[in-house]
Design a protein around this motif. Sequence first.
Motif, PDB file in Angstrom:
ATOM      1  N   UNK A  27     -27.529 -22.018   0.156  1.00 38.02           N
ATOM      2  CA  UNK A  27     -28.517 -21.030  -0.042  1.00 38.02           C
ATOM      3  C   UNK A  27     -29.695 -21.178   0.978  1.00 38.02           C
ATOM      4  N   UNK A  28     -29.935 -19.789   1.270  1.00 36.42           N
ATOM      5  CA  UNK A  28     -31.161 -19.666   1.757  1.00 36.42           C
ATOM      6  C   UNK A  28     -31.573 -20.167   2.464  1.00 36.42           C
ATOM      7  N   UNK A  29     -32.624 -21.258   3.016  1.00 33.16           N
ATOM      8  CA  UNK A  29     -32.501 -21.166   4.270  1.00 33.16           C
ATOM      9  C   UNK A  29     -30.736 -22.443   4.283  1.00 33.16           C
ATOM     10  N   UNK A  30     -29.896 -21.709   5.301  1.00 32.39           N
ATOM     11  CA  UNK A  30     -28.789 -22.670   5.526  1.00 32.39           C
ATOM     12  C   UNK A  30     -28.333 -23.819   6.199  1.00 32.39           C
ATOM     13  N   UNK A  48     -35.939 -14.581   7.509  1.00 33.29           N
ATOM     14  CA  UNK A  48     -37.295 -14.161   6.837  1.00 33.29           C
ATOM     15  C   UNK A  48     -37.706 -13.364   7.016  1.00 33.29           C
ATOM     16  N   UNK A  49     -39.317 -12.232   6.409  1.00 36.09           N
ATOM     17  CA  UNK A  49     -39.853 -11.647   6.751  1.00 36.09           C
ATOM     18  C   UNK A  49     -39.426 -10.614   7.985  1.00 36.09           C
ATOM     19  N   UNK A  52     -33.325 -12.765  11.242  1.00 37.57           N
ATOM     20  CA  UNK A  52     -33.252 -14.112  11.027  1.00 37.57           C
ATOM     21  C   UNK A  52     -33.397 -14.851  12.132  1.00 37.57           C
ATOM     22  N   UNK A  53     -33.360 -16.415  11.765  1.00 39.47           N
ATOM     23  CA  UNK A  53     -33.647 -17.549  12.833  1.00 39.47           C
ATOM     24  C   UNK A  53     -32.692 -18.520  12.651  1.00 39.47           C
ATOM     25  N   UNK A  54     -32.624 -19.062  13.461  1.00 38.38           N
ATOM     26  CA  UNK A  54     -32.063 -20.226  13.682  1.00 38.38           C
ATOM     27  C   UNK A  54     -32.684 -21.891  14.854  1.00 38.38           C
ATOM     28  N   UNK A  55     -32.957 -23.029  14.177  1.00 40.63           N
ATOM     29  CA  UNK A  55     -33.595 -24.068  14.559  1.00 40.63           C
ATOM     30  C   UNK A  55     -32.151 -25.064  14.796  1.00 40.63           C
ATOM     31  N   UNK A  56     -32.370 -25.617  15.415  1.00 35.35           N
ATOM     32  CA  UNK A  56     -32.024 -27.353  16.000  1.00 35.35           C
ATOM     33  C   UNK A  56     -32.925 -27.738  15.979  1.00 35.35           C
ATOM     34  N   UNK A 104     -22.766 -16.268   4.430  1.00 41.10           N
ATOM     35  CA  UNK A 104     -24.005 -15.744   3.662  1.00 41.10           C
ATOM     36  C   UNK A 104     -24.279 -15.202   3.558  1.00 41.10           C
ATOM     37  N   UNK A 105     -25.649 -15.099   2.088  1.00 37.61           N
ATOM     38  CA  UNK A 105     -25.907 -14.441   1.440  1.00 37.61           C
ATOM     39  C   UNK A 105     -26.749 -13.427   2.085  1.00 37.61           C
TER      40      UNK A 105
END
Length: 106
Positions: A27-30, A48-49, A52-56, A104-105
Motif C-alpha cells: 500500500x502507498x507509501x511503498x 502525494x498531491x 510521485x516521490x522517492x526517499x532513501x 503498485x496501485x
Amino acid sequence: MFLDYSCSKEESESTSWMGKVHLKTTTNPYELTVTARHSGFYIICGSYAYGNYLCIPDLGISSELADFGDTFWNLERLMMNNPDLAETDAISITYALKAISPYLNI
C-alpha cells in the motif's frame, strides 16, 4: 514480493547488469529494498498531491518522480538532485521502480 530485473546504461547490452527488488509493503507509501552491483538501498516511494516521490532515508535522498515506469525522466531527476549518487546506482534504482510499477496501485 521479490523480482529480478535487468538494468542497462543507455540501453547498451554491453553495460547491463541484474538487480533484485523486494516489495515489502503493498500500500502507498511503498517500502522496498533494491540490490544491484554490490549496492543496496532501502526505499520509500509513493504518490502525494503533486505526483510521485522517492526517499532513501539512509542516504538523505528524496526526489520527485514521474510515472514509476519512466526511467529517462526519473534518472535525470535523481541524478540532478543527488550528484553524490553513483550513476550505476541511480540506474539500478530507476529500473527497480520500473520493474515494480505494474504492482503498485498508483
